[in-house]
Motif scaffolding. Structure first.
Motif, short mmCIF file in Angstrom:
data_model
loop_
_atom_site.label_atom_id
_atom_site.label_comp_id
_atom_site.label_asym_id
_atom_site.label_seq_id
_atom_site.Cartn_x
_atom_site.Cartn_y
_atom_site.Cartn_z
N ALA A 63 46.24 15.05 -17.99
CA ALA A 63 46.71 15.11 -19.37
C ALA A 63 47.59 13.90 -19.70
CB ALA A 63 47.48 16.40 -19.61
N ALA A 64 48.47 13.53 -18.77
CA ALA A 64 49.33 12.38 -19.00
C ALA A 64 48.51 11.09 -19.12
CB ALA A 64 50.35 12.25 -17.86
N ILE A 65 47.47 10.99 -18.30
CA ILE A 65 46.60 9.80 -18.38
C ILE A 65 45.85 9.77 -19.70
CG2 ILE A 65 44.57 8.69 -17.37
CD1 ILE A 65 45.54 9.73 -14.62
N ALA A 105 42.91 16.88 -28.92
CA ALA A 105 43.27 15.47 -28.78
C ALA A 105 43.16 14.99 -27.35
CB ALA A 105 44.69 15.24 -29.30
N LEU A 106 43.19 15.90 -26.38
CA LEU A 106 43.11 15.52 -24.97
C LEU A 106 41.74 15.79 -24.36
CD1 LEU A 106 46.55 16.72 -23.53
CD2 LEU A 106 45.89 14.44 -24.32
N ARG A 107 40.84 16.35 -25.14
CA ARG A 107 39.51 16.62 -24.59
C ARG A 107 38.79 15.31 -24.30
NH1 ARG A 107 36.62 19.43 -28.68
NH2 ARG A 107 35.89 17.41 -29.38
N PRO A 108 38.38 15.08 -23.05
CA PRO A 108 37.64 13.85 -22.75
C PRO A 108 36.23 13.94 -23.33
CG PRO A 108 37.69 15.26 -20.83
CD PRO A 108 38.55 15.93 -21.87
N GLU A 109 35.68 12.79 -23.65
CA GLU A 109 34.30 12.77 -24.15
C GLU A 109 33.31 13.15 -23.05
OE1 GLU A 109 36.60 10.72 -27.15
OE2 GLU A 109 36.56 10.46 -24.97
N PHE A 110 33.60 12.73 -21.80
CA PHE A 110 32.66 12.93 -20.70
C PHE A 110 33.34 13.62 -19.53
CE2 PHE A 110 31.27 8.96 -22.75
CZ PHE A 110 29.94 9.23 -23.00
#
Length: 296
Positions: A63-65, A105-110
């Motif tokens: 999450a921090a990244i 907002a933190l959901r990665p695309e992949f």
């Protein structure tokens, strides 16, 4: 020909002994993300690392990244790992992805998904033999299907890594059942440096992949090379309409002066433009790959 998508593979589990530019900390990964985006990357792939370089699987670290990347490189498509062989329990392998996806907002695309099992031990020649003899990356069909269902429910697109032709045959089956959606982002993994699990980074190695890529499907394929120079392979992919995934996470590139990730991305972008092919922005890559927007 469509624009070239470049994915920067910035750290994997690479040490700094061979290339001091490998980013480990949250701040370093954020800075590297900004640099590769400026150089022409549309996607950044990373492994969470502790300050000493050890694997870090905590969802809070991921999450921090993600926050650091979103702040430093707005719009850049984000592709975190599942941890490869550093975790064996299937539920723990995807726990951080599902937790991140709960906050738009933190959901990665992949999220990475290797479509089969492979030996990733290193062969060091007849005098030494194999480095360990038991390093195998295990992905059963049951696990893959469970992960695909979880990713779809979470709104995360699988980045489909294929190390050999059997992986592509599995891809074909999952496309047939509808468990892999189209368009797909497919990584064709080539291996050198004693890793025997992937195709060699040669024209023949790439051709064998392309001869078995599922026909009649909307697939965007990219090449990478673990423990070897991916630039010659990238040139071939650019010419054939494919895409490129490259970075010092896969190899230290001593033959190119141990560059930064941004330096490698810039080299591939310049090569593409010399060959008459433009480089896709993150927004253009998002549209090409049919991805949802952040927070959608």
């Amino acid at each position: 020909m469509e624009k070239l998508i470049i994915e920067a593979r910035i750290n994997e589990y690479a040490s700094r002994g061979d290339n001091p530019h490998v980013p480990w900390t949250v701040e370093e990964i954020g800075r590297d993300a900004a640099a590769v985006a400026q150089a022409g990357a549309a996607i950044v792939h990373f492994h969470a690392r502790a300050a000493d370089g050890a694997p870090d699987h905590a969802a809070s670290t991921y999450a921090a990244i993600l926050r650091a990347i979103r702040a430093a490189a707005p719009g850049l498509l984000v592709h975190p790992t599942l941890g490869q062989i550093t975790q064996s329990d299937p539920e723990r392998r995807i726990a951080h992805i599902l937790e991140l996806a709960q906050t738009g907002a933190l959901r990665p695309e992949f999220a990475s998904l290797d479509l089969g099992s492979t030996n990733i031990d290193v062969f060091e020649g007849a005098a030494v033999g194999f480095r360990s003899g038991d390093r195998t990356y295990v992905n059963t069909h049951g696990t893959l299907r469970r992960f695909l269902r979880a990713f779809r429910a979470a709104g995360v697109t699988p980045a489909l890594a294929c190390w050999s032709i059997p992986f592509l045959r599995t891809l074909g089956a999952l496309l047939e059942t509808g468990e892999v959606a189209q368009p797909g982002w497919v990584l064709l993994v080539h291996t050198e440096g004693g890793i025997l699990g992937g195709h060699p980074a040669t024209e023949a190695g790439l051709r064998a992949f392309l001869d078995h890529l599922p026909a009649g499907r909307r697939l965007h394929w990219a090449v990478c090379c673990k423990e070897g120079d991916a630039v010659p392979l990238a040139e071939r992919a650019i010419a054939l309409g494919g895409h490129v995934a490259i970075g010092i996470g896969d190899w230290s590139y001593p033959n190119r002066g141990t560059p930064t990730n941004a330096g490698l991305v810039a080299e591939v972008a310049a090569l593409a433009r010399r060959m008459g092919r433009e480089v896709a922005s993150p927004a253009e890559a998002r549209a090409m790959l049919g991805l949802q927007g952040v927070g959608a």
